[in-house]
Design a protein around this motif. Structure first.
Motif, mmCIF file in Angstrom:
data_model
loop_
_atom_site.group_PDB
_atom_site.id
_atom_site.type_symbol
_atom_site.label_atom_id
_atom_site.label_comp_id
_atom_site.label_asym_id
_atom_site.label_seq_id
_atom_site.Cartn_x
_atom_site.Cartn_y
_atom_site.Cartn_z
ATOM 1 N N ARG A 22 0.825 -1.213 0.000
ATOM 2 C CA ARG A 22 0.000 0.000 0.000
ATOM 3 C C ARG A 22 0.854 1.256 0.000
ATOM 4 O O ARG A 22 0.516 2.256 -0.644
ATOM 5 N N ASP A 110 -2.137 7.176 7.137
ATOM 6 C CA ASP A 110 -2.466 6.363 8.304
ATOM 7 C C ASP A 110 -3.026 5.013 7.862
ATOM 8 O O ASP A 110 -3.448 4.835 6.715
ATOM 9 N N ASN A 111 -3.043 4.079 8.763
ATOM 10 C CA ASN A 111 -3.581 2.751 8.518
ATOM 11 C C ASN A 111 -4.984 2.878 7.938
ATOM 12 O O ASN A 111 -5.832 3.580 8.488
ATOM 13 N N LYS A 112 -5.264 2.182 6.845
ATOM 14 C CA LYS A 112 -6.543 2.367 6.137
ATOM 15 C C LYS A 112 -7.761 2.019 6.982
ATOM 16 O O LYS A 112 -8.849 2.502 6.714
ATOM 17 N N GLU A 113 -7.588 1.183 7.997
ATOM 18 C CA GLU A 113 -8.729 0.829 8.842
ATOM 19 C C GLU A 113 -9.173 1.993 9.733
ATOM 20 O O GLU A 113 -10.318 2.038 10.160
ATOM 21 N N VAL A 114 -8.277 2.907 10.045
ATOM 22 C CA VAL A 114 -8.619 4.011 10.952
ATOM 23 C C VAL A 114 -8.500 5.387 10.304
ATOM 24 O O VAL A 114 -8.921 6.386 10.885
ATOM 25 N N GLN A 116 -9.023 8.724 8.495
ATOM 26 C CA GLN A 116 -10.117 9.586 8.078
ATOM 27 C C GLN A 116 -9.678 11.023 8.289
ATOM 28 O O GLN A 116 -8.761 11.300 9.059
ATOM 29 N N ARG A 126 -12.643 9.148 3.925
ATOM 30 C CA ARG A 126 -11.803 7.990 4.223
ATOM 31 C C ARG A 126 -11.183 7.529 2.902
ATOM 32 O O ARG A 126 -11.739 7.773 1.840
ATOM 33 N N ALA A 129 -10.535 1.842 -1.089
ATOM 34 C CA ALA A 129 -9.812 0.582 -0.876
ATOM 35 C C ALA A 129 -8.554 0.465 -1.727
ATOM 36 O O ALA A 129 -7.571 -0.151 -1.310
#
Length: 185
Positions: A22, A110-114, A116, A126, A129
């Motif tokens: 990524r 930042d980590n894509k899961e968090v 925003q 956000r 994917a």
């Protein structure tokens, strides 16, 4: 018939890794083709390229209001466009970023899961994917602030010119270009 060119080790690694991660940081001497690799090695067509200077404000990368028919309308900057659309963002000269821009880079990378961000327009966004980022710089990863360096689990030293890059130059420029890259200063 053209003979196949043996790639230097750094380029073999670039071709094997880019497009599978990524985020990545490519570093090494100027003129070795880091940006060229970032744009082409992944095979993606949806690439947004930005080059940072000491004076690049985060607002230029995030977005801004522009006058439209006597009123102001929000326009996404290139980093937000890449985030929303899921494009590959190429950031040239990341170590030259201003503190303002480095702060925004922390959010974008930042980590894509968090990850925003809230835009000045109030919109909360956000990353899509397929968003990915390859940053380049002449300095090693140690030159980046710790929190930003942590956003790049892959850092690759590009210390040799890609042989294919020389082939694209006119024949009379190939020798001087190779010599310029080989010189340390």
């Amino acid at each position: 018939m053209t003979q196949p060119v043996e790639l230097p080790d750094c380029w073999k690694i670039v071709e094997a890794v880019l497009g599978k991660v990524r985020t990545a940081y490519l570093f090494g001497p100027p003129g070795t083709g880091k940006t060229h690799a970032a744009v082409l090695a992944t095979g993606r067509n949806d690439v947004i390229v930005t080059t940072l200077t000491d004076d690049t404000p985060a607002a230029e990368l995030r977005g801004y209001d522009v006058p439209v028919n006597g009123q102001f309308a929000w326009r996404d900057g290139p980093w937000v466009q890449a985030w929303k659309s899921g494009a590959l963002l190429v950031i040239n000269e990341l170590p030259r970023a201003s503190l303002d821009t480095l702060s925004f880079a922390l959010a974008i990378l930042d980590n894509k899961e968090v990850a925003q961000a809230t835009l000045p327009s109030g919109e909360v966004i956000r990353p899509a994917a397929t968003f990915a980022c390859i940053a380049t710089g002449n300095e090693p990863p140690d030159a980046l602030p710790d929190a930003l360096r942590d956003r790049f689990p892959v850092s690759l030293l590009i210390d040799a010119l890609h042989p294919g890059a020389l082939d694209r130059l006119p024949e009379g420029l190939r020798g001087p270009a190779a010599q310029a890259v080989a010189e340390e200063d």
